[in-house]
Scaffold this motif. Structure first.
Motif, PDB file in Angstrom:
ATOM      1  N   CYS A 443       0.893  -1.451   0.154  1.00 56.24           N
ATOM      2  CA  CYS A 443       0.024   0.038  -0.030  1.00 56.24           C
ATOM      3  C   CYS A 443       0.912   1.358   0.030  1.00 56.24           C
ATOM      4  CB  CYS A 443      -0.957   0.186   1.039  1.00 56.24           C
ATOM      5  SG  CYS A 443      -2.183  -1.355   1.301  1.00 56.24           S
ATOM      6  N   LEU A 444       1.974   1.253   0.633  1.00 58.38           N
ATOM      7  CA  LEU A 444       2.986   2.379   0.760  1.00 58.38           C
ATOM      8  C   LEU A 444       3.556   2.600  -0.613  1.00 58.38           C
ATOM      9  CD1 LEU A 444       4.880   1.899   3.912  1.00 58.38           C
ATOM     10  CD2 LEU A 444       3.448   3.754   3.501  1.00 58.38           C
ATOM     11  N   GLY A 445       3.516   1.360  -1.421  1.00 57.58           N
ATOM     12  CA  GLY A 445       3.993   1.538  -2.978  1.00 57.58           C
ATOM     13  C   GLY A 445       3.063   2.370  -3.891  1.00 57.58           C
ATOM     14  N   LEU A 446       1.631   1.945  -3.505  1.00 53.28           N
ATOM     15  CA  LEU A 446       0.600   2.628  -4.265  1.00 53.28           C
ATOM     16  C   LEU A 446       0.530   4.082  -3.846  1.00 53.28           C
ATOM     17  CD1 LEU A 446      -2.259  -0.185  -4.036  1.00 53.28           C
ATOM     18  CD2 LEU A 446      -0.901   0.123  -5.805  1.00 53.28           C
ATOM     19  N   LEU A 447       0.916   4.127  -2.720  1.00 54.18           N
ATOM     20  CA  LEU A 447       1.156   5.730  -2.351  1.00 54.18           C
ATOM     21  C   LEU A 447       1.931   6.462  -2.855  1.00 54.18           C
ATOM     22  CD1 LEU A 447      -0.289   7.837  -0.079  1.00 54.18           C
ATOM     23  CD2 LEU A 447       1.471   7.091   1.470  1.00 54.18           C
ATOM     24  N   ASN A 448       3.282   5.663  -2.932  1.00 57.36           N
ATOM     25  CA  ASN A 448       4.041   6.461  -3.774  1.00 57.36           C
ATOM     26  C   ASN A 448       3.839   6.728  -5.322  1.00 57.36           C
ATOM     27  OD1 ASN A 448       5.904   6.784  -1.798  1.00 57.36           O
ATOM     28  ND2 ASN A 448       7.029   4.849  -1.740  1.00 57.36           N
ATOM     29  N   LEU A 449       3.121   5.840  -5.866  1.00 55.19           N
ATOM     30  CA  LEU A 449       2.593   5.946  -7.193  1.00 55.19           C
ATOM     31  C   LEU A 449       1.545   6.867  -7.591  1.00 55.19           C
ATOM     32  CD1 LEU A 449       2.154   2.167  -8.438  1.00 55.19           C
ATOM     33  CD2 LEU A 449       3.872   3.580  -9.071  1.00 55.19           C
ATOM     34  N   SER A 470      -4.474  -9.451 -11.564  1.00 55.11           N
ATOM     35  CA  SER A 470      -3.254  -9.316 -11.305  1.00 55.11           C
ATOM     36  C   SER A 470      -3.147  -8.133 -10.474  1.00 55.11           C
ATOM     37  CB  SER A 470      -2.233  -9.397 -12.571  1.00 55.11           C
ATOM     38  OG  SER A 470      -1.037  -9.204 -12.238  1.00 55.11           O
ATOM     39  N   THR A 471      -3.168  -8.273  -9.084  1.00 57.11           N
ATOM     40  CA  THR A 471      -3.271  -6.783  -8.407  1.00 57.11           C
ATOM     41  C   THR A 471      -2.108  -6.373  -7.526  1.00 57.11           C
ATOM     42  OG1 THR A 471      -4.407  -7.966  -6.579  1.00 57.11           O
ATOM     43  CG2 THR A 471      -5.830  -6.961  -8.201  1.00 57.11           C
ATOM     44  N   ILE A 476       0.721  -3.271 -11.150  1.00 54.91           N
ATOM     45  CA  ILE A 476       0.098  -2.140 -11.374  1.00 54.91           C
ATOM     46  C   ILE A 476       1.167  -0.895 -11.859  1.00 54.91           C
ATOM     47  CG2 ILE A 476      -0.820   0.043 -10.079  1.00 54.91           C
ATOM     48  CD1 ILE A 476      -2.227  -1.966  -8.195  1.00 54.91           C
ATOM     49  N   THR A 477       2.363  -1.106 -11.255  1.00 58.13           N
ATOM     50  CA  THR A 477       3.646  -0.228 -11.924  1.00 58.13           C
ATOM     51  C   THR A 477       3.832  -0.634 -13.397  1.00 58.13           C
ATOM     52  OG1 THR A 477       4.685  -0.422  -9.549  1.00 58.13           O
ATOM     53  CG2 THR A 477       6.061   0.273 -11.485  1.00 58.13           C
ATOM     54  N   SER A 478       3.692  -1.700 -13.770  1.00 54.83           N
ATOM     55  CA  SER A 478       4.072  -2.033 -15.096  1.00 54.83           C
ATOM     56  C   SER A 478       2.919  -1.368 -15.704  1.00 54.83           C
ATOM     57  CB  SER A 478       4.141  -3.669 -15.292  1.00 54.83           C
ATOM     58  OG  SER A 478       4.273  -3.851 -16.613  1.00 54.83           O
TER      59      SER A 478
END
Length: 514
Positions: A443-449, A470-471, A476-478
């Protein structure tokens, strides 16, 4: 003149041929392969000792030998030492045979044996004693520990169920002063608790504990380097003593324990065999009542008792009990995962993140979990609580400490603010992980995105990730990097089936059925 000795079987045959067959001494001699003079001497010896034919009922060769050759004590001008007393004196620290001989000479003067004869007679006396008696145990040196073979039934008043109680036995080496009690099992908690009560009963601690190789004491039996159970070793360290298990297949090492177990079985358990016990406390009360008479009973043929020898030998030599009681603890091994937590009975406790992947020692008490690395404590947690995860901030990496205020609820609210697809992805991250910390990282990664891409793009990327099932954060970054979030979403299977089929001559329309 001494009579030449022949076998007892030949003597019986001589008497039979003389009195039952009526043969002459010459014929008896030829029949038995001995001289005529020997026949006459044994016939005369039988008359002198009052041995008649037929022999009394039940007279075997040993009994006949005792009748013909009664033991006599040869006259001596030497004063016989009290070998039992010598044996007990040797158990005191610093006492030697040389010292005891010198004291013996002072008492008896010209009637005393020389030193070599004194030692020779003492060793001969010792060899004639029981195996457990022959060993010389120094005062306060050893406690021998074992369990009785027989168990004692304890009946549940309510259900009638019968449980078998184990009988713990401990004996001091020098005095043979004995302790015993009943427990439900021979497992580690009962084993340790029996030791604590044993030390209290003796009022002190010996230099060595000598148990048999049962699992509660020894994790790996070996003649030279046995592996001691870590909890048992912890107990020994607290009481400032050491554990020296009896060597496998070496009965002499535990002769004292075997003798004490046999004594408890005959003196205590045999007396309790007709009693019915309904609680373990009742059984232990009965055992405790029989221990004083057992220890105060004089040794056979002596005035000394286990109690008197204990007061004179062992009690003064025992080390004092520690000021604080021992706290029962079990030792385990644990390897923290990438989330820097260890699992103890399905509860997770944090350790410093730098120790991830290392094998750590864990000491588990009733109230606490203590984690050790190379003998140093690196973490201490309360054992009980409502939460499944117990995490200390100082154990977290710096990056995790910066985000430690982000709770699962806060992440869900943030995702909801972005859009329903983002909220769904956040929920899947939090619920689909073995540990919440894993989900929080994603979730912290999504926040950074969301700081690198617009809110709309992040929402569309999450929608596509849900559509293709594929969540993960990487997926999601790709999607965002390749711009796939800006393409139309793929149709679901249901939507594909509902799409109008293309026109074809072989396809029948609705007018076909009119």
């Amino acid at each position: 003149m001494p009579v030449a000795r022949i076998s007892m079987r030949q003597i019986i045959e001589v008497l039979r041929l003389k009195y039952e067959s009526g043969l002459s001494h010459e014929r008896i001699a030829r029949a038995c392969g001995i001289s005529k003079g020997v026949v006459g001497k044994y016939v005369s010896l039988a008359k002198v000792q009052g041995v008649t034919w037929p022999l009394p009922e039940g007279t075997d060769e040993s009994r006949l030998e005792a009748l013909l050759f009664p033991a006599t004590t040869p006259p001596t001008r030497f004063a016989e030492p009290d070998y039992f007393q010598v044996h007990q004196e040797l158990k005191a620290k610093g006492v030697t045979l040389q010292l005891l001989w010198a004291e013996y000479v002072e008492r008896h003067g010209d009637k005393a044996y020389r030193y070599s004869q004194f030692c020779h007679h003492y060793r001969g006396w010792r060899e004639r004693q029981r195996r457990s008696m022959r060993q010389v145990h120094r005062a306060g040196e050893k406690i021998f520990i074992d369990y009785c073979g027989p168990t004692v039934p304890v009946v549940d008043r309510a259900t009638g169920e019968i449980r078998k109680a184990q009988v713990f036995v401990a004996v001091l080496g020098a005095s043979s002063y004995t302790f015993s009690e009943a427990t439900w099992s021979q497992r580690l908690p009962d084993w340790i608790a029996s030791h604590q009560r044993m030390f209290a009963f003796f009022g002190g601690v010996p230099e060595l504990l000598v148990p048999d190789n049962l699992k509660a004491a020894v994790t790996k039996a070996d003649r030279y380097t046995p592996s001691i159970n870590e909890t048992y070793a912890d107990l020994a360290a607290h009481y400032r003593t050491a554990v020296l298990p009896a060597r496998p297949y070496k009965p002499k090492d535990k002769a004292k324990a075997e003798a004490a177990v046999l004594l408890v079985e005959r003196w205590i358990l045999a007396r309790l065999r007709h009693q019915t016990f309904f609680t373990l406390a009742e059984l232990n009360k009965a055992i405790a009542d029989l221990l004083p008479p057992l220890n105060q009973r004089p040794f056979q043929g002596r005035s000394e008792s286990r109690r008197s020898l204990f007061e004179g030998l062992d009690r003064p030599a025992l080390r004092p009990l520690p000021a604080t009681p021992y706290v029962y603890a079990e030792w385990r091994k644990a390897r923290p995962g990438i989330d820097y937590h260890i699992d103890v009975e399905k509860r997770l406790y944090s350790v410093p993140h730098a120790l991830v992947g290392l094998v750590l020692d864990v000491r588990v008490t009733h109230n606490a979990v203590e984690v050790m690395h190379k003998g140093q404590r690196v973490a201490l947690h309360p054992r009980h609580g409502k939460d499944r995860f117990v995490t200390l901030t100082e154990h977290m990496p710096k990056s995790h400490q910066a985000h430690k205020n982000w709770s699962p609820g806060r992440f869900l609210n943030w995702g909801k603010d972005i859009g329903p697809s983002t909220q769904a992805v956040v929920q899947m991250q939090l619920l689909g992980r073995p540990h919440p910390e894993h989900g929080c990282r994603a979730c912290l990664g999504l926040l950074n995105l969301s700081r690198r891409y617009s809110r709309d793009r992040l929402e569309q990327a999450c929608a596509r990730a849900l559509a293709i099932n594929s969540t993960s954060y990487q997926s999601i970054t790709s999607i965002l990097k390749q711009g796939l979030d800006q393409l139309p979403l793929p149709l679901s299977e249901d939507e594909t089936e509902m799409t109008e089929l293309p026109s074809h001559t072989n396809v029948r329309g609705s007018h076909y059925y009119h």
